[in-house]
Design a protein around this motif. Sequence first.
Motif, PDB file in Angstrom:
ATOM      1  N   LYS A 116      -4.644  -3.157  -0.470  1.00  0.00           N
ATOM      2  CA  LYS A 116      -3.194  -2.911  -0.374  1.00  0.00           C
ATOM      3  C   LYS A 116      -2.565  -3.409  -1.658  1.00  0.00           C
ATOM      4  O   LYS A 116      -2.666  -4.604  -1.982  1.00  0.00           O
ATOM      5  CB  LYS A 116      -2.607  -3.723   0.795  1.00  0.00           C
ATOM      6  N   ILE A 117      -1.937  -2.507  -2.383  1.00  0.00           N
ATOM      7  CA  ILE A 117      -1.457  -2.857  -3.721  1.00  0.00           C
ATOM      8  C   ILE A 117       0.027  -2.524  -3.876  1.00  0.00           C
ATOM      9  O   ILE A 117       0.425  -1.364  -3.745  1.00  0.00           O
ATOM     10  CB  ILE A 117      -2.288  -2.115  -4.788  1.00  0.00           C
ATOM     11  N   TYR A 118       0.818  -3.560  -4.159  1.00  0.00           N
ATOM     12  CA  TYR A 118       2.214  -3.347  -4.542  1.00  0.00           C
ATOM     13  C   TYR A 118       2.171  -2.768  -5.948  1.00  0.00           C
ATOM     14  O   TYR A 118       1.571  -3.345  -6.864  1.00  0.00           O
ATOM     15  CB  TYR A 118       2.977  -4.672  -4.516  1.00  0.00           C
ATOM     16  N   SER A 119       2.795  -1.594  -6.120  1.00  0.00           N
ATOM     17  CA  SER A 119       2.546  -0.785  -7.296  1.00  0.00           C
ATOM     18  C   SER A 119       3.848  -0.136  -7.740  1.00  0.00           C
ATOM     19  O   SER A 119       4.600   0.356  -6.885  1.00  0.00           O
ATOM     20  CB  SER A 119       1.562   0.285  -6.804  1.00  0.00           C
ATOM     21  N   GLY A 120       4.145  -0.165  -9.023  1.00  0.00           N
ATOM     22  CA  GLY A 120       5.399   0.456  -9.423  1.00  0.00           C
ATOM     23  C   GLY A 120       5.567   0.615 -10.912  1.00  0.00           C
ATOM     24  O   GLY A 120       4.729   0.167 -11.701  1.00  0.00           O
ATOM     25  N   ALA A 162       8.922   1.225  -6.738  1.00  0.00           N
ATOM     26  CA  ALA A 162       7.756   0.434  -6.340  1.00  0.00           C
ATOM     27  C   ALA A 162       7.604   0.405  -4.833  1.00  0.00           C
ATOM     28  O   ALA A 162       8.601   0.439  -4.094  1.00  0.00           O
ATOM     29  CB  ALA A 162       7.886  -0.992  -6.879  1.00  0.00           C
ATOM     30  N   LYS A 163       6.358   0.363  -4.385  1.00  0.00           N
ATOM     31  CA  LYS A 163       6.073   0.186  -2.960  1.00  0.00           C
ATOM     32  C   LYS A 163       4.637  -0.268  -2.785  1.00  0.00           C
ATOM     33  O   LYS A 163       3.865  -0.295  -3.754  1.00  0.00           O
ATOM     34  CB  LYS A 163       6.331   1.473  -2.173  1.00  0.00           C
ATOM     35  N   VAL A 164       4.297  -0.635  -1.560  1.00  0.00           N
ATOM     36  CA  VAL A 164       2.921  -1.042  -1.269  1.00  0.00           C
ATOM     37  C   VAL A 164       2.113   0.213  -0.936  1.00  0.00           C
ATOM     38  O   VAL A 164       2.486   0.981  -0.045  1.00  0.00           O
ATOM     39  CB  VAL A 164       2.877  -2.042  -0.097  1.00  0.00           C
ATOM     40  N   GLU A 212      -1.592   1.859   0.200  1.00  0.00           N
ATOM     41  CA  GLU A 212      -2.804   1.494   0.925  1.00  0.00           C
ATOM     42  C   GLU A 212      -3.942   2.397   0.499  1.00  0.00           C
ATOM     43  O   GLU A 212      -3.726   3.408  -0.186  1.00  0.00           O
ATOM     44  CB  GLU A 212      -2.550   1.637   2.427  1.00  0.00           C
ATOM     45  N   GLN A 245       1.026  -3.802 -11.030  1.00  0.00           N
ATOM     46  CA  GLN A 245       0.406  -3.777  -9.706  1.00  0.00           C
ATOM     47  C   GLN A 245       0.055  -5.200  -9.281  1.00  0.00           C
ATOM     48  O   GLN A 245      -0.240  -6.048 -10.119  1.00  0.00           O
ATOM     49  CB  GLN A 245      -0.896  -2.953  -9.731  1.00  0.00           C
ATOM     50  N   ASN A 265      -2.159  -7.165  -5.888  1.00  0.00           N
ATOM     51  CA  ASN A 265      -2.864  -7.083  -4.609  1.00  0.00           C
ATOM     52  C   ASN A 265      -2.105  -7.908  -3.574  1.00  0.00           C
ATOM     53  O   ASN A 265      -2.038  -9.129  -3.675  1.00  0.00           O
ATOM     54  CB  ASN A 265      -4.295  -7.608  -4.780  1.00  0.00           C
ATOM     55  N   VAL A 266      -1.533  -7.234  -2.577  1.00  0.00           N
ATOM     56  CA  VAL A 266      -0.777  -7.944  -1.541  1.00  0.00           C
ATOM     57  C   VAL A 266      -1.520  -7.943  -0.207  1.00  0.00           C
ATOM     58  O   VAL A 266      -0.962  -8.334   0.818  1.00  0.00           O
ATOM     59  CB  VAL A 266       0.651  -7.349  -1.362  1.00  0.00           C
TER      60      VAL A 266
END
Length: 208
Positions: free
Chosen positions: A117-121, A131-133, A135, A150, A152-153
């Motif tokens: 799960k990666i917060y990415s933006g 940006a959003k998480v 999957e 990015q 890793n959340v």
Amino acid sequence: MKKVAVMLILLFFIIAAFASDPDPVMDYCIAKSPDNKSFTCKNSSKATVEDFTFSGIKLPGNFKETGFSGMAVNSNVFPGLNTLGMSFVRADFDVGGVNVPHFHPRATEVAFVLEGKIYSGFVDTKNKVFAKVLEKGEVMVFPRGLVHFQMNVGDGPATILGSFDSQNPGAQKIPNAIFGSDIKEELLEKAFGLSSKELSKLKKRFSS
Ligand SMILES: *[C@@H]1O[C@H](CO)[C@@H](O)[C@H](O)[C@H]1NC(C)=O
Ligand SMILES: *[C@@H]1O[C@H](CO)[C@@H](O)[C@H](O)[C@H]1NC(C)=O
């Protein structure tokens, strides 16, 4: 005169809009030596399937302090990509790992989440953040030249595969470009409102 100027401006925008790696003029042109900057082609009668396959990203690379490992597979490490206008990267994240804000001057990137799960933006030129998480199985596009990041959340390791529309996209990490380079310290202190102590801490963290 006016018409000519308008035509020239239009032409400039048309060329700019289509700026990308040049089209190939042969089936392929395996770069003769990974560090041969002249990029002469290997004699095609000597080409083998090994020239078109790459096995170097089966496993993650070395992790940095930020819990991130990136292995760029461009034409320098995979000579078979030469002239084909694309390349890719494997990126791995420890729990909480961060890919620091950076951009690719020569390519748009499509990043596919293989695991985690990666917060990415990214940030556009108006400083608007998108940006959003994401999957596993989800994809994000980072437009060419825009700053992206990015983290890793999730609660396990994460992996992405990034693809680029250039054989050599380049990567410029913002903190390293600013604090890890030889920009005059006085300028950085003024620009960022830092004391020399604060600056030297940042310089230590981001040099190399
Ligand atoms: C690159 O290739 C050219 C042409 O084959 C050759 O003359 C040159 O020595 C090579 N350079 C390197 C650094 O391998
Ligand atoms: C490529 O290799 C073939 C076979 O060895 C040879 O006949 C040909 O002359 C080579 N071509 C070039 C451009 O060196």
